[in-house]
Design an enzyme around this catalytic site. Structure first.
Site: not given
Ligand code: PGA
Length: 240
Positions: A95, A165
């Site tokens: 992440h 992401e």
């Molecule tokens: P968020 O976070 O949905 O609050 O943008 C997503 C993530 O960190 O995986």
């Protein structure tokens, strides 16, 4: 082995450093009557609550990280084998918050992915570009090279999930356009024969955009941070 074919979409709730016992009781209670059986729902609380969720809920439980060591003098770490003892079936790794605050490198992520797979836990490997890279049109280049460096050779479409992401989208309320998400995940699937991999989108997913994102052809589900902590909103998201 989890048979993803029976699910319509995958929803991963990343609680990050949030939650407590009282919250878990309310959460599980509220979702009890909304089983979302056509979808694969994976709750990823902090390590210490994994057992609470597992004993109370019918959803899959995942972890938010794992050690890149198997055992030994590594204070504060939790190994893949320990997660497997708790019947954890999924684990988020790489992440962007781990990369940013804990200086995690692609090479660490690759070791973690291997250890997880060896312990029959599916790594959910996060990749994504930052804002500057996006503005320089480097998105594909960045995520392809992250993948190349993070995927161990034992990885395949059944034992590994990828989450795209964009870093600039996480927690900001800004998301790429739907066609940008589709094109990016389409490109990922066409990259080095990854067409059968499950690939999720993550970054500011909420009730108003999750349906449209999940309906995109190449997208297999979503990874949700903030909105996964809002009980009513999350229960509507997973029952879309
Ligand atoms: P968020 O976070 O949905 O609050 O943008 C997503 C993530 O960190 O995986």
């Amino acid at each position: 082995m989890i048979d993803f074919a029976k699910f319509s979409s995958i929803f991963v709730a990343n609680w990050k450093l949030n939650g407590n016992l009282e919250f878990i009781d309310k959460y599980i209670d509220a979702l009890k009557n909304k089983p979302a059986t056509k979808n694969c729902v994976i709750l990823c609380p902090p390590y210490v609550y994994i057992n609470n969720i597992r004993s109370k809920s019918h959803f899959f439980v995942g972890a938010q990280d794992v050690s890149h060591k198997e055992e030994g003098a590594f204070t504060g770490q939790v190994s893949a084998k320990m997660l497997s003892d708790l019947s954890v079936k999924f684990c988020i790794i790489g992440h962007s918050e781990r990369r940013q605050h804990f200086y995690e490198k692609n090479s660490d992520i690759k070791i973690k992915a291997r250890l997880l797979i060896e312990n029959e836990i599916i790594p959910i490997i996060c990749v994504g570009e930052n804002e500057e890279q996006k503005n320089l049109n480097l998105t594909n280049k960045v995520i392809f090279s992250q993948l190349e460096e993070c995927l161990p050779d034992i990885s395949n479409s059944k034992n590994t999930i990828i989450a795209y992401e964009p870093i600039w989208s996480i927690g900001t309320g800004a998301t790429p356009k739907l066609e940008e998400i589709e094109s990016c995940i389409f490109e990922l699937k066409n990259y080095q024969k990854m067409e059968n991999y499950k690939i999720l989108y993550g970054g500011s997913v909420n009730l108003s955009n999750s349906g449209n994102i999940c309906n995109l052809n190449s997208v297999d589900g979503v990874l949700i941070g903030g909105a996964s902590l809002k009980i009513e909103e999350f229960s509507q998201i997973i029952n879309y």
